[in-house]
Design a protein around this motif. Sequence first.
Motif: not given
Lengths: 208, 672
Positions: B26, B30, B586-589, B611, B613, B658, B660
Amino acid sequence: MTATGSAPSAPVPATQARRVSPLIAVLLVASAVLLLVSIRLPWWSITMWAPQYPQGLTATATLTEIVGEDVAEIDELNHYIGMMKLNDAAKFERSISVPMVIAMAVLLVISIWPRNWLRWVLRLPTVIFPVFFLADLKLWLWYAGNHLDPNAALRSTISAFTPTMLGWGKVAQFHTYGWLQAGFWLALAAAVLTLLTLIPFRRKGRTA
Amino acid sequence: MRRGPRLLCFLVSAALILSACSKPTTPPSFEGPSTGGAVTGLSADAAAIASERGLSPSDVVAALKTYVPSGVKDEAIMFSSGGHSGQVIAIGLPSMRILRTIAVFTPEPWQGWGYSDESRRVLKEGGVDGKEILWGDTHHPNISETNGVYDGEFLFINDKANARVAVIDLKDWETKQIVKNPLTLSDHGGTFVDPNTTYVFEASQYAMPPTGQYADMSQYQEVFRGSLTMWKFDRVKGRIDVSQSFAVELPPYWQDLCDAGKGPSDGWVFCNSINTEMATGKLTEDDPYFETSTAARDKDYLHIVNWKKAEEVFKAGKVKMVNGFPVIPIETAVAEGVLFFTPEPKSPHGVDVTPKGTHIVVGGKLDPHVSIYSMAKIEEAIKNKKFEGTDPYGVPIIAFEDALEAQIELGMGPLHTVFDDQGYAYTSLFLDSAVARWSIGSERPQDGWKLIEKVPVQYNVGHIAAVEGDTATPGGKYLVALNKWSLDRFSGGEGEFPGTGPLLPQNLQLVDISGTPMQVIYDMPMGIGEPHYAQIIKAERLKSWSVYPEIGWDPMTHSVSPNAVQAGQERIERNGNEVHIYMTAIRSHFTPENITVKKGDIVHWHITNIDRAKDATHGFGLPAYNVTLSLEPGEHADFTFVADKEGVFPFYCTEFCSALHLEMMGYLHVEP
């Protein structure tokens, strides 16, 4: 080399001077093996952390491709700033890397026998390969970060940059850490061992 | 020694050390909160806060027992019925934080439940005579068990209002199936499972003609019936197998709660009943109300059903078909030794089998006792055919004293009993608004069968739940009282928040049962339906997915949908007036972003979230056509509609996916 070891210690007659040195042969074969093993290992990796990615996203470079389950996610994030996909970088180098490394290993083994300048030529690629790898990696990092798609959504919030190859870096909300991996270290060890075979150590009571 | 090998050793070890150091876990900026240092006492500032807020030492202890810092996970998960919201609510313990709801019987926009083709199919399956029922009164959730212990794989829950049972898969926390009981419109004694989840049991509540046809109340005793349905569960398919399910016909008493036996009582189901008077309510001015007439007799009947025997009878074909469903008639059940009664104090509520399966506890409700029956005595009486008689339908009755082990006077309104790991039982006392702890004599011979202590709860406690408290291995530590009234807990008083209007939340109270005395340590207002019952599972038993295993996943089949759309395969196909839209998110469309159809086209819309994630869920909202979807990472969904309205319809991603997110939209153009 000093003559204090347990290897044959009787004075070497001049007629046997062209005999293959067992130590050199071992070093060269070891280097060749290290190189071959490195093909299957990761060479470099980069991990990126952001508040929403507390576990980090990791991409790992082998000689042939960029691997890791986070590669798609990194590509997806990169599309916002207009960066190329990871596996679109260094395509040519990656396509020839395996035959190249195998060839380097073969050349090392062949170089056991010649005693003249030829051995330099045969061993040199192994010696400079790690440096070449780093230089090429740096070049592609620079290329990727400095050829962002001008139409990307977040293009205006990120100016051209070169991702940090070694150690900590920062891009937007990401902290990144890049470092060398096992494959590179094996290749570096091969380079050092090969370099040793080229250094004209003098034996006591004997001229080179 | 020669220098060469020494140098080589050094170089190789140096390389190894360097490479070993090369991957930090890490970054420095963080690092999480420090975990070092033990709490040795309240600091001056903590004491000042307690003083300023008027917190007593026990308040501070309660706060420390329940506070779960950011990022730390709860140790147990409570699956609570959402009452007439028709949902299930998952709550973490000890924090009492709501983790999420699970849509079951009711359309739920966030989860797109009831809007996609897949979820509409499930809701339609649960319709009554073809009519879609869009709410449910969720009552008793039950986690699937293996060897009498929660395995965390599936969750079942019944809808009392329409006699339905739902199956929720805990891999993705999504409802997979709703089965409608073909014999009744009202159930209460469900869902309960046997120790290996062979069957999911569902007992009817208000007796009615099983055919669903009209009958006059004067025919109550002849035509009205109750039933205990045994839904066969196919664990591999994750569905109830209706073709292997059957029911046992019961007299028209109002069967109430049930529980399946375990250990020595494995193979048996116990249900209690309310209206053995067979009262028919206020038909004339002179008739008493149900509330009086159903409580005329001193005793009702605890139903003792041998489900393993019933399974044999069903497999031997000794059934009649009612509405196409196999039913073992009462006389067959009696003849085959499937069904027995024993008296129980009138109008009881909970019937609960002790962890070792040796005893059955009935909460008196109108009687201040819990009555504890011995399985050994019941089996002995059945073996020796020692009955005191039969009921009007010929069901043999074991004498109360021949089945009873003990009775303990706990207080007013004992309802429902759960257990801990110390040999104690806990019974809710509705009228007393308290929870009683009592010792199970067979587990704690040093104490015998006796009341130990009570803790007041606020107010009108119905069911209670303890950590794995109805399994063979209760977890102890926490108990939750599901109180029906909150009264003054969250509102009222001089100069305070006046309240939430005339509709008040219920109050779920967390009780620490690890020591003596028991202590209420948290009040949780529940403003969603009326949670009826809950089960609490140790968190580590759950093995849920964090994203769907593959892109294009159909949660209903647990495989990649034939309509799944991979990146690059987006397209629009037209076949006559049927248009298929194959879309990815999918991010962002969305791809495609502009879609044109003709007015009157039948639109089949297929969307895959490509996506991968964790948490990268996309929503899909289409105005004017009543569409909302939840597309979790990897998930595929389909929906269908007739484009009967021309115009331009902006659709968009309803999850803030996201930066967008707002730009993640597109237009549906319906040409005239």
